[in-house]
Design an enzyme around this catalytic site. Structure first.
Site, PDB file in Angstrom:
ATOM      1  N   CYS A  27       0.853  -1.185   0.000  1.00  0.00           N
ATOM      2  CA  CYS A  27       0.000   0.000   0.000  1.00  0.00           C
ATOM      3  C   CYS A  27       0.890   1.237   0.000  1.00  0.00           C
ATOM      4  O   CYS A  27       2.121   1.148   0.103  1.00  0.00           O
ATOM      5  CB  CYS A  27      -0.910   0.010   1.232  1.00  0.00           C
ATOM      6  N   HIS A  56       5.703  -4.836   8.733  1.00  0.00           N
ATOM      7  CA  HIS A  56       5.672  -6.206   9.232  1.00  0.00           C
ATOM      8  C   HIS A  56       5.799  -7.213   8.094  1.00  0.00           C
ATOM      9  O   HIS A  56       4.827  -7.861   7.698  1.00  0.00           O
ATOM     10  CB  HIS A  56       4.390  -6.444  10.031  1.00  0.00           C
ATOM     11  N   CYS A 111       2.913   5.995   9.039  1.00  0.00           N
ATOM     12  CA  CYS A 111       1.932   6.119   7.969  1.00  0.00           C
ATOM     13  C   CYS A 111       1.030   7.318   8.253  1.00  0.00           C
ATOM     14  O   CYS A 111       0.539   7.473   9.386  1.00  0.00           O
ATOM     15  CB  CYS A 111       1.100   4.845   7.865  1.00  0.00           C
ATOM     16  N   HIS A 139       0.131  -4.859  19.653  1.00  0.00           N
ATOM     17  CA  HIS A 139       0.502  -4.411  18.313  1.00  0.00           C
ATOM     18  C   HIS A 139       1.142  -3.027  18.422  1.00  0.00           C
ATOM     19  O   HIS A 139       0.690  -2.179  19.190  1.00  0.00           O
ATOM     20  CB  HIS A 139      -0.727  -4.363  17.411  1.00  0.00           C
ATOM     21  N   GLU A 141       1.160  -0.429  16.508  1.00  0.00           N
ATOM     22  CA  GLU A 141       0.284   0.707  16.225  1.00  0.00           C
ATOM     23  C   GLU A 141      -0.591   1.029  17.433  1.00  0.00           C
ATOM     24  O   GLU A 141      -0.790   2.195  17.786  1.00  0.00           O
ATOM     25  CB  GLU A 141      -0.597   0.414  15.010  1.00  0.00           C
ATOM     26  N   THR A 178      -5.816   0.659  12.376  1.00  0.00           N
ATOM     27  CA  THR A 178      -6.073   0.825  10.941  1.00  0.00           C
ATOM     28  C   THR A 178      -6.094  -0.479  10.166  1.00  0.00           C
ATOM     29  O   THR A 178      -6.544  -0.502   9.014  1.00  0.00           O
ATOM     30  CB  THR A 178      -5.015   1.743  10.298  1.00  0.00           C
ATOM     31  N   CYS A 208      -7.819   1.612   7.328  1.00  0.00           N
ATOM     32  CA  CYS A 208      -7.259   2.280   6.151  1.00  0.00           C
ATOM     33  C   CYS A 208      -7.848   1.710   4.858  1.00  0.00           C
ATOM     34  O   CYS A 208      -8.325   0.575   4.803  1.00  0.00           O
ATOM     35  CB  CYS A 208      -5.737   2.200   6.157  1.00  0.00           C
ATOM     36  N   ASN A 238      -2.964  -6.966   9.024  1.00  0.00           N
ATOM     37  CA  ASN A 238      -3.895  -6.968   7.890  1.00  0.00           C
ATOM     38  C   ASN A 238      -3.839  -8.286   7.119  1.00  0.00           C
ATOM     39  O   ASN A 238      -4.853  -8.728   6.570  1.00  0.00           O
ATOM     40  CB  ASN A 238      -3.641  -5.760   6.981  1.00  0.00           C
TER      41      ASN A 238
END
Length: 332
Positions: A27, A56, A111, A139, A141, A178, A208, A238
């Site tokens: 992305c 990751h 990001c 995690h 984030e 996200t 996202c 993700n």
């Protein structure tokens, strides 16, 4: 459509169809983060320290490490005054403060979509809300976002955990990690709405676009597949969500880092393979996996592109060889 064959010996001779879900692989946020480290290596020279994995994916990390990136868990492993890149997952204010105190040359690879969630966390906490963060404990984030307002935030990962959220609902808002599954997050949000009828909701979606696009693309092919292969590392949220999506729909699914992880027994009775890749997985791995499948027998590849992504993020001036930056973004 194209036929893909290799010179390797045929292992079972069975003809198979591969459905390529699109979008897949990198992305814009991942491309930006990798570009930042590559530019830093070019302009500053090795070593360039990176706090946590820049994204990751083991292939990305190993490649950058071979070129001079040094990945560390915490800033105490970075020499005073050295260059350090913050990963795409973001960091807490405490990490930025430590970097400033150590006079580290900081390049922020967060990001932009993660940075927006951080900004919302600060804004909601400032107005006095109890801020519910929907995400997975541990995690990176999530840790960074919680660090923006630790006294005001509560982490929940399931609808069942909503019952433990304090507050009377008049000053409760929520945010999400996200990279979550769209369906699973909707269930948690529904539980929050039921418990807190006056729930303050973010004006825009936190999950996202790339996560959502990859989930929708896979959902469009999963019913046709006998097996789904998702290319991505085990710590890629993700990518894991994609595997879960396929399995919820009743299709066997496996997470693989690359072609070497494919097990022959997975292909028994399989005539159609759904193939996708998480947002941090290099696109060339998709080609490698198709080639590996072709070693078992003739393969026909069908591209199923649901939407085309055109999002691009600029890299910070510090990564382009600009002025040295402090942890708070100021020039030196």
């Amino acid at each position: 459509m194209a036929d893909v064959r290799t010179d390797e010996p045929v292992k079972d001779g069975v003809a198979r169809r591969v459905l390529l879900a699109g979008p897949r692989s990198f992305c814009a946020g991942v491309e930006r983060a990798i570009d930042i480290v590559e530019r830093a290596l070019e302009t500053r020279g090795a070593p360039v320290h990176v706090r946590k994995q820049i994204v990751h994916n083991v292939h990305v990390v190993d490649d950058l490490a071979r070129r001079g990136a040094v990945f560390v868990e915490e800033l105490d492993e970075v020499p005073d005054g050295a260059t350090v890149v913050f990963s795409a997952h973001g960091v807490s204010p405490a990490v930025r403060e430590e970097a400033a105190r150590r006079d580290l040359d900081v390049i922020d690879g967060t990001c932009p979509l993660v940075a927006k969630v951080h900004a919302k966390a600060r804004r909601f906490a400032t107005r006095g809300d109890t801020v519910v963060l929907i995400g997975h404990a541990g995690h990176e984030e999530v840790e960074g976002t919680l660090g923006e307002a630790p006294e005001s935030m509560v982490l929940v990962s399931s609808a069942e955990e909503v019952a433990s959220v304090p507050g009377d609902g008049r000053q409760v808002s929520y945010l999400t990690q996200t990279t979550l599954g769209v369906d699973e997050t909707a269930g948690v949000v529904d539980a929050l709405r039921e418990r807190f009828p006056l729930l303050h909701e973010p004006a825009s979606e936190d999950i996202c676009y790339a996560t959502t696009n990859r989930q929708h693309a896979l959902a469009s092919i999963v019913a046709e597949a006998d097996l789904v292969l998702v290319i991505g590392s085990a710590n890629s949220s993700n990518s894991v969500r994609l595997v879960e999506l396929a399995r919820r729909e009743g299709t066997p699914a496996e997470l693989i880092d690359g072609p070497a992880d494919i097990r022959p027994e997975w292909l028994d009775g399989v005539r159609t393979v759904g193939l996708t890749a998480g947002a941090s997985a290099p696109p060339d791995l998709v080609t490698d996996v198709v080639t590996a499948l072709g070693s078992y027998g003739p393969v026909t590849v069908e591209e199923r592109e649901l939407t085309r992504e055109t999002v691009r993020f600029d890299i910070p001036s510090a990564a382009r060889g600009g002025a040295r930056r402090t942890a708070d973004g100021g020039a030196r």
